[in-house]
Every structure is written in structure tokens, then in C-alpha cells.
Design a protein around this motif. Sequence first.
Motif, PDB file in Angstrom:
ATOM      1  N   SER A 124       1.043  -1.270   0.326  1.00  0.00           N
ATOM      2  CA  SER A 124       0.212  -0.007   0.098  1.00  0.00           C
ATOM      3  C   SER A 124       0.802   1.304   0.028  1.00  0.00           C
ATOM      4  O   SER A 124       0.385   2.276   0.167  1.00  0.00           O
ATOM      5  CB  SER A 124      -0.940   0.061   1.368  1.00  0.00           C
ATOM      6  OG  SER A 124      -0.138  -0.060   2.475  1.00  0.00           O
ATOM      7  N   SER A 125       2.172   1.151  -0.083  1.00  0.00           N
ATOM      8  CA  SER A 125       3.063   2.426  -0.041  1.00  0.00           C
ATOM      9  C   SER A 125       4.505   1.907  -0.740  1.00  0.00           C
ATOM     10  O   SER A 125       4.809   0.879  -1.018  1.00  0.00           O
ATOM     11  CB  SER A 125       3.225   2.848   1.270  1.00  0.00           C
ATOM     12  OG  SER A 125       4.086   1.966   1.963  1.00  0.00           O
TER      13      SER A 125
ATOM     14  N   PRO B 187       1.843   6.721   0.456  1.00  0.00           N
ATOM     15  CA  PRO B 187       0.706   5.898  -0.091  1.00  0.00           C
ATOM     16  C   PRO B 187       0.545   5.530  -1.497  1.00  0.00           C
ATOM     17  O   PRO B 187       0.529   6.721  -2.146  1.00  0.00           O
ATOM     18  CB  PRO B 187      -0.177   6.374   0.932  1.00  0.00           C
ATOM     19  CG  PRO B 187       0.127   7.226   1.996  1.00  0.00           C
ATOM     20  CD  PRO B 187       1.418   7.691   1.206  1.00  0.00           C
ATOM     21  N   THR B 188       0.347   4.399  -1.835  1.00  0.00           N
ATOM     22  CA  THR B 188       0.026   4.261  -3.141  1.00  0.00           C
ATOM     23  C   THR B 188      -1.487   4.141  -3.409  1.00  0.00           C
ATOM     24  O   THR B 188      -1.988   3.117  -3.621  1.00  0.00           O
ATOM     25  CB  THR B 188       0.706   3.069  -3.793  1.00  0.00           C
ATOM     26  OG1 THR B 188       0.579   1.883  -2.973  1.00  0.00           O
ATOM     27  CG2 THR B 188       2.600   3.427  -3.986  1.00  0.00           C
TER      28      THR B 188
ATOM     29  N   THR C 281       8.318   3.016  -0.259  1.00  0.00           N
ATOM     30  CA  THR C 281       9.230   3.719   0.872  1.00  0.00           C
ATOM     31  C   THR C 281      10.346   4.034   0.067  1.00  0.00           C
ATOM     32  O   THR C 281      11.203   3.292  -0.403  1.00  0.00           O
ATOM     33  CB  THR C 281       9.331   2.727   1.970  1.00  0.00           C
ATOM     34  OG1 THR C 281       8.443   2.348   2.541  1.00  0.00           O
ATOM     35  CG2 THR C 281      10.439   3.319   3.122  1.00  0.00           C
TER      36      THR C 281
ATOM     37  N   GLU D 234       7.883   7.572   3.639  1.00  0.00           N
ATOM     38  CA  GLU D 234       6.675   6.364   3.091  1.00  0.00           C
ATOM     39  C   GLU D 234       5.533   7.367   2.374  1.00  0.00           C
ATOM     40  O   GLU D 234       5.004   8.317   2.802  1.00  0.00           O
ATOM     41  CB  GLU D 234       6.089   5.622   4.109  1.00  0.00           C
ATOM     42  CG  GLU D 234       5.181   4.679   3.828  1.00  0.00           C
ATOM     43  CD  GLU D 234       4.795   4.010   5.145  1.00  0.00           C
ATOM     44  OE1 GLU D 234       3.751   3.049   4.767  1.00  0.00           O
ATOM     45  OE2 GLU D 234       5.233   4.297   6.297  1.00  0.00           O
TER      46      GLU D 234
END
Length: 326
Positions: free
Chosen positions: A63-64, A216-217, A66, A214
Motif C-alpha cells: 500500500s505504499s 501511500p500508493t 518507501t 513513505e
Amino acid sequence: MNPFSYLRPTTEQEALAALAEPETMALAGGTTLVDLMRLEVMRPQKIVDLNGLGMDQITTGASSITLGALATNSDVAYHPDVVAKLPALADAIRAGASGQIRNMATVSGNLLQRTRCSYFRDPASPCNKRAPGSGCAALEGFTRMHAIVGTSKDCIAAHPSDMCVALAALDAIVHVKSKAGERTIKLVDFHTLPDDHPNIESLLQPGELVISVEVPTTPLAAKSRYVKVRDRASYAFALASAAVALDVQAGTIKDARVALGGVGTKPWREPAVEQALIGKPATTETFVAAARLAVAKPDPRPDNAFKVELVKRVIVRTLGLVGGAA
């Protein structure tokens, strides 16, 4: 250049111990620090070179993404997952500096870079960022490149980063570490307003080290863009810029993020503009109406008053690229 001691630690513990000492500064790519040391704007007694710590990985999770603190701007901008999932971030980095500088500059260095205010970079000029209490030469000086929001009676210097504007729009989180442990800081909170302490530019404390950022995607981040207006097409700082992310479903805006550069004393999020977009059709009319709410209480100088209108037009342009109304 003034004499200084140099340390290249091989462990985070060694680096953290050194950074806790007074008059000590971290060295990553050096694209800001070395320049300012040559100008005698910054005069650290010790330099801690972080490049032996290996914090340069770019890691894609569920979900991210980094970004390691020492990942170079070039590596981030052209990483396939960043390009696909965080296009505004890739846009912003490619719009910054030159290719040679992007090859050296790092994620953490970009977060902590100093203003390009010409008075800050001139030791002969009074500057509250450089010498607290000395005054601000920019207040009565040439201010084309200075901020119009977030200013104070002690400082009107604009934040220089392109990358941080995109990170602010994409809800990035900064991970930092000290001998006391680790903590996280939202990117939108990481940089501070000048108020009466322009020399304090972030929430990073002495002895703390940025470990990673980080991002978020989200589907919102995947539909994002960055537009920068500047005096020339290469190697110039923003007069005004905008990072925008939109979630548009069946022609209606379900969620929005808008952050600005070139106009604020820090990367400038615009929650009023975001709220004005949500629930509205993705049309030019909607974008224009929302953009009118940007920089609601500007404090321009004669040389930069044009930014009040310019940044609103940049917002409309960027929204159009993302929302399909351009």
C-alpha cells in the motif's frame, strides 16, 4: 572555507551519536550543504557523512512506496513504480534542478534543503534564518522569488523544494530515528512556519536522522500531476507550482489533494480548495471556482504580487491535466 572535522560512520548508532553533538551537520549528496559552506552561510564544526549507511533503497509494498533517505532524486524520479503509482512525484523531481544535481541530491537532503533567498545566501545581509534577531533584508528588498503565504514579520523566504510539494499532496510520512527511538511525522507537518523563529525550519530535532519517506500508493495518488511555472525551462526555482491528485468517478470528484510551491514559506496544502472540489463535476468551471479559494490571505510584495493570480491559474491547469478538462 572554515576548518571542520569529518566523520563517515558505518552504523546508524554511530551516526546518531555524532549528530547529537553541537555544531554538527549531516552530509548526504552535498548539493546544498557544500554550496552554503563555501559561501560561509553555514559553518559546522563537524560533518557526518551518511553515505556509508546504505539507506538508498526504494521499496514497493502492498500500500505504499518507501523511499530511503539516501535514494537519489534521479533514482526516485525514474523508478518504474514511482512513475506508475506516484506520477506527481516523478514530475516534480524531474522539474527540479539539473540532471547532474538530481544524480547527487537525495530524498532527505531535499526535505532539509535551505531556502534560495538571495539575502539568506549573502552573509553581508541581515537574515533572521541565518542570524536570528539580525533582521530581514528581503522585507525592503527585491522579492520576485519570495513567499506570499505563511510569511511573518521576520521572514518571507519561499520554500525551494519541488519534491516536497508533491509529497505534501500525496500524504507522505517521514520516518525519523534518534538514540531514543523512532517516530513518524506527516510531511505536511514536517516543515514549520517562520513566525518569530525563521531559523527553525522543521520538526527534526538535534540528534535525529531521517531514515525514509513513505508515500501511500492509493488510487488518488495514481491520478496525480505536478506543474511548475518558472522563468526558464531548466534549472530554475518555481514562481508557482501545483501538485494535484484527484479521484474522479463517473465524472464526479470523490476526493482531492492540492499542494502549492513557490508561494509559501513551506510546502503549502490547500484544504479549502480540496473541499471545494469534492462532490463536484470534473469540469473547468469547477476547477476555476475551487482555485479562487487558494492563497486566501496572501501577503504579497510589489515584486511578487503577480503570484496571487498566477498560482490560481497553475492550479486550474494542473487540475485539468488530472481531471481531463484541460
